[in-house]
Each structure stands twice: as C-alpha cells, then as structure tokens.
Write an enzyme that holds these catalytic residues in place. Structure first.
Site, mmCIF file in Angstrom:
data_model
loop_
_atom_site.group_PDB
_atom_site.id
_atom_site.type_symbol
_atom_site.label_atom_id
_atom_site.label_comp_id
_atom_site.label_asym_id
_atom_site.label_seq_id
_atom_site.Cartn_x
_atom_site.Cartn_y
_atom_site.Cartn_z
ATOM 1 N N HIS A 1 0.536 -1.297 -0.050
ATOM 2 C CA HIS A 1 -0.365 -0.146 -0.051
ATOM 3 C C HIS A 1 0.686 1.760 -0.165
ATOM 4 C CE1 HIS A 1 -4.166 2.317 1.197
ATOM 5 N NE2 HIS A 1 -2.943 2.848 1.950
ATOM 6 N N ASP B 1 -1.958 -9.778 1.323
ATOM 7 C CA ASP B 1 -1.542 -9.153 -0.258
ATOM 8 C C ASP B 1 -2.225 -8.219 -0.850
ATOM 9 O OD1 ASP B 1 0.799 -7.819 -0.921
ATOM 10 O OD2 ASP B 1 1.451 -9.588 -2.233
ATOM 11 N N GLU C 1 0.619 -1.455 4.155
ATOM 12 C CA GLU C 1 1.377 -0.730 4.582
ATOM 13 C C GLU C 1 1.791 -0.182 5.837
ATOM 14 O OE1 GLU C 1 -0.235 4.666 4.532
ATOM 15 O OE2 GLU C 1 -1.639 2.973 5.718
#
Length: 621
Positions: free
Chosen positions: A516, A564, A573
C-alpha cells in the site's frame, strides 16, 4: 743430564744436554732465559701453535686464524659461518619476494548474517520516503523531487517546509511519528555505531537522521529562544468522504501532486514538541564531532522543550486531522522521555530532576501498569524512557536525589523484560510465535520490532555491567533469554512464520508484492495521473511496478493470516516509525559480537562528583 725449568704454560720444562758441547749448552741456557722471560706475557693461540708444532710439522702450511677482538676463531670456520648467514639472508629475501608477488588467498570472511542483510534493505526504505529535492546518491530510481511547494502552497503559512519524510504509503508529513523515528535511529547509532560501521551503513544512517532533523528545524523558529507555534503536519489525510483533492482521496505519485497541501500549526502541543526535542537532543549526540551543528540541534531542542513545558496541551486534541491517524493519549510520557534525552545532550541536571520526579512518573503511568504497559510506540514512550534511565543507573549511578526513582525505573524495566518472555502470560502469542503487544489489533509489527530492540539493548546493558541476568520473581534468567526473544520475533518477520513470507519487502524469496504505497504502485512512465486517474493503479490486482526495498509492512493478523492486498493498509502499509524500530532491532542483533558503546551517550554529562581542587602553587623560598 736434564735441566728442569718452569713451563710458562704450567708444566715442567725438561731440556736434555748430555751430548751437548759447552757452546751448545751456553746457547741452550740463553734460550732458557728467553723462555723464562716469556712468563711475563701471555701468548696468543697462533704463537702457541708455532711453539707446540712437532718435528713433523715443519715445512707444513701454518693454520690461519681470524682475530675478532674478543674472540679468535679459525678462518675456515669464520668463512663458513659468514657464508651461511649470507645464504640464509638471501633465501629469506627470495621467500619474501615470492610471498609479495604471488596473489594472496585470504581466508574468506563469513557471509553476512540475515540481520545484516536485512539492515541494508531496511535503511533503503527511508530513501524511498524522502520529500523535497532528492540527492543524486539516493539509489531509488523511481523517486524524484516532490513537495517542492510545501509550506508555500498554504497562503496562511507562507514559508518553506520542503524536505523531511513522507509518513507511510501516502504523501503526508506527520511530525509526531517522524520525530519518534529519528529518536529511535539516533539511539541505535549512539549504542551500536561500531556495528553500523562494520556493516558499511554508518554514513548512510547518519544521512537519514540529518535529513529528518534538518526538516524538524524548519518547522519552528529554531534560532529563537522562545516560540509560540510549531508546524505539526503538512498535507491532509481526512477520510470524511469528501471529494476535495487531498493526500488520502487522491492516489498519485508524490512527484505529480498539484493540489494544495495545508500546513497544520499548533500553539499548544506538549507531546509533539517534547518528542521533537528528544529527536534533536539525541541527534546532537550522534553529531557531537560536528560541534557547530550539534550545538544548533541542542539549542533547537531547548527552545522546543521550553515551549512544551509552558504551553501544555495535546497536539491531537479537538478531533484534529492528526487525531484520526496518530492520536496522542498524553504528554507525560514524552516529558519523561524527552527530559532524559535533554539531560544526556546537555548535562543540565534540571532535566534529570524532572525526568525522575515521582509525580511526573505517576502521571506517565509508571506505577499502575495497564494493558499497554511495556509497549514502546510512537504514542507511548514510557518504556523507552525507563530503559534509558536504567542505563544511567547501571553505568553512572548518580545517587541522591535521583537514586530512588531510578531504582524504581530499573525494577520496572526488569518486570517489562519478564513480560516479553514466553514463559509468562502478560501478552498472547500467535500459533506461529508472534507476540501480540497490541492485543490482536491490526498492524502489530511496529510494536514487535521496538520490543525486540529494547530486549537486545537491555541484555547488552546487563552484560556491559558484568551482570549475568535478572530475576523474574524468584526465578533467575540469563541475558541470553532476552536475545533469544528478540531473535525469534525478528526471525518471524524475516520469514520464519506459518506463511513462510518475509514481511520486509525485498528480503528473501517471498515477500508482499502489493504494498500500500502510492509511489511504488504507479509506474514512472512519463504519464501524469490526476487525483482519480491513479485509482486504477490502486485497485489493480497486478503487483506494484516498483519494489519498495526494505519496507516492513503492517503485518499479519492475530491468527498469522496475511492478505497481500494493496487496498488493505492494515496488512500491507509500511510506516516511518515501524521501519525505524526494525532498523534498531536489526543492528542490535547483527554481527558476530554483542555489546554497546558505554561512553558516547554520556559525552555531555559532567562528572557525578565534584572535581578535585587544583594542586597548590609551587613552593618558593
């Protein structure tokens, strides 16, 4: 007839004269007198050989000798000896020449351990998070200059805030977690500079710290002694559902941002500014060899500290934008933590008096525990402060009036270290062995790496103090138990887990491919995607076109599960604060040797006891 005389060499001298004539006898007597006169001086060996030569030796070549002053030797032996020495010297010279000309085949060094290999990568994440004008040696090909209008794009602020680091997968610059990240990196460099140097990363990590603290100096009037405001944040992350362009609604590369980025200024933010003071103070020790720069950092830290103490308040009060992402629960722990760093950076005992004040410790939660007791994070610095002040007691032992509170912090540190061990039930663990310091909530790894760093560090403190371990109740545990805990947790993160996945991008064979992160997920193809145009890259199921090397993602859930998925930031993230803890833990575990730098952290601290008086003046009559 025989005549007996004294032989000058100690025996009887017999001369036969029966058949001799009178003339012969006379001549023999003259010879006897000459022989007798020789007793007054010693004969050398050559002369002795002449006199002792038998009748059969006449006409033969006399034996030759060499007089060396203190020693007389046969010339033949002398020549053989000299020849042997010359030959040996020639042979030694030949061997030396051969050794120098033949290529050396040294025994190869052992390959770097996994912690050192991961350290190289973890530091690269900070290169990918740089904002501002990117240096040429940044080594992240898909990053470029960005945020070049920060500060100016907000008319109400109107000053440069170019630089610093983006916090996570967005383009917001949050000073609160960024300051904590710089403090953690500085702490790790102070303790383990030799390990950084052995890994070839000392210059790199110091560059990262300088990049961060130079930006912090821009967020307030660092040349002043008194301030009334600090820039706390650049960029907007509100998730209220509006459609105005901001750093969460838009999915675009930082280099392509063209929307305004507001600056959040705070006038009462003790937690933020005390943490910023800790960052500058700890960095001043890292750069102590650069006296001018170090003093600049110390002055900025003192200015921030004064503001933090005089204008009390939480920076995230009132439902501000920061409260949604990095809400601070109190500022008391930052007072203990920041005060400890201010003392170490300045040697001013007033900071130590504050950090060891019982009322301040009580407000910070040092006596009551709670579910998050012992968990070091960007919000709760108490555990880190206790370990830091335990170090002071172990190595300097300042005594009265600090001893009572320092002993309390030291005891509490021991209890916290006990809580990390698997034999106790203070924290749950997943089936794969990951400690649940945030009690099953998302994004667990940022807390795990901090605990691994503290455990490794404290074990090194005990060993440096010649202490083999510590007590958990009646049970004694060796220092190795702490390093075992740290290794198992970091090994889990590096791939020894049920998913067989490394949660550090670029390390190992299997790691997250859908991180992310805006910059990593959008290709650098010359196309500028607008605010909504980048959504297709956010939502695609294809892997990121760029590998953000070294990024530690948020981590698995409480069941060791991991997805994932780019859109689920709770799994994928990375954050600045999380990676700082990872770097600290990796360097503490890296290398073949253990141990900390015992003295550098105290370089500004004066002697604990009064200096002896000067010697008396020399006596004069």
């Amino acid at each position: 007839m025989s005549i007996y005389g004294r032989d000058p060499w100690g025996g009887p001298l017999e001369i036969h004269a029966d058949s001799a004539t009178d003339d012969d006898r006379s001549r023999n007597l003259d010879l006897d007198r000459a022989a007798l006169s020789m007793t007054s001086r010693q004969l050398d060996e050559t002369q002795q050989s002449w006199l002792l030569a038998g009748p059969g030796d006449k006409g033969k070549k006399k034996k030759k000798y060499v007089d060396l002053g203190c020693l007389i030797v046969s010339r033949k032996i002398f020549l053989w000896t000299v020849g042997a020495v010359v030959a040996a010297a020639a042979l030694a010279g030949l061997i030396t020449l051969i050794v120098k000309t033949v290529p050396h085949h040294h025994r190869p060094r052992p390959p770097p351990d996994n912690y050192t290999l991961a350290l190289h990568k973890a530091l690269m994440f900070f290169n990918a998070q740089r904002s501002g004008r990117i240096p040429k040696h940044n080594n992240v090909s898909w990053r470029g200059n960005s945020g070049m209008k920060d500060g100016f794009s907000d008319p109400s602020y109107g000053r440069s805030l170019v630089g610093g680091f983006y916090d996570a997968g967005d383009a917001i610059k949050f000073n609160f977690p960024a300051s904590f990240a710089m403090t953690m990196l500085s702490w790790s460099v102070i303790e383990y500079s030799a390990k950084y140097e052995a890994a070839g990363e000392l210059v790199h990590v110091k560059e990262i710290i300088k990049w961060g603290v130079d930006y912090l100096l821009k967020t307030f009037n660092s040349s002043a002694d008194t301030i009334d405001r600090v820039a706390a944040q650049v960029g907007q992350g509100a998730t209220s559902g509006g459609t105005n362009p901001n750093d969460h609604y838009c999915w675009t590369r930082p280099e392509d941002i063209d929307y305004p980025r507001p600056v959040y200024v705070c006038h009462s933010c003790s937690d933020l500014t005390a943490e910023m003071a800790a960052a500058l103070a700890s960095a001043s020790i890292v750069f102590k060899d650069n006296k001018a720069y170090s003093q600049k950092l110390v002055h900025g830290a003192a200015t921030l500290w004064k503001f933090a103490r005089e204008q009390r308040g939480r920076y995230s009060e009132g439902g501000s934008d920061a409260s949604v992402f990095y809400n601070s629960t109190s500022y008391w722990d930052e007072f203990v933590w920041g005060g400890a760093w201010m003392y170490l950076a300045t040697g001013n005992s007033s900071y130590l008096q504050l950090s060891t004040h019982p009322k301040l410790a009580k407000h910070a939660g040092a006596f009551w525990g709670g579910p998050d007791y012992g968990v070091l994070s960007w919000d709760n610095k108490l555990t880190g402060a206790q370990v830091l002040l335990s170090r002071l007691r172990l190595f300097l032992s300042p005594g009265y009036p600090y001893e009572e509170m320092l002993r309390t912090f030291h005891n509490q540190t021991g209890i916290i270290m006990c809580s990390y061990l698997p034999v106790f039930n203070s924290f749950n663990r997943t089936k794969g062995g990951l400690i649940q310091l945030n009690h099953g909530r998302p994004q667990p790894l940022q807390y795990v790496v901090n605990a691994a760093f503290l455990a490794s560090l404290y074990s090194d403190y005990l060993e440096a103090a010649d202490t083999p371990g510590w007590y958990c109740g009646p049970n004694f545990f060796p220092t190795g138990a702490l390093r075992d805990f740290a290794r198992t947790q970091i090994d889990y993160i590096l791939g020894k887990n049920p998913k067989k996945m490394s949660y550090v991008v670029g390390f190992g064979q299997r790691y997250p491919k859908h991180v992310h992160h805006r910059g990593a997920s959008i290709p650098k193809n010359g196309v500028k995607y607008n605010c909504k145009g980048g959504w297709k890259w956010r939502d695609t199921k294809k892997p990121n076109p760029h590998t953000i090397i070294g990024a530690m993602v948020a981590g698995p859930d409480k069941h060791d599960g991991f997805h994932d998925i780019r859109t689920n930031y709770n799994y994928t993230e990375p954050t600045l604060a999380g990676n700082a803890g990872l770097v600290a833990a990796l360097v503490a575990l890296s290398g073949e040797s253990t141990g900390v730098d015992k003295n550098t952290i105290f370089s500004a601290v004066p002697p604990m006891f009064p200096s002896p008086p000067p010697p008396p003046a020399p006596w004069r009559p």
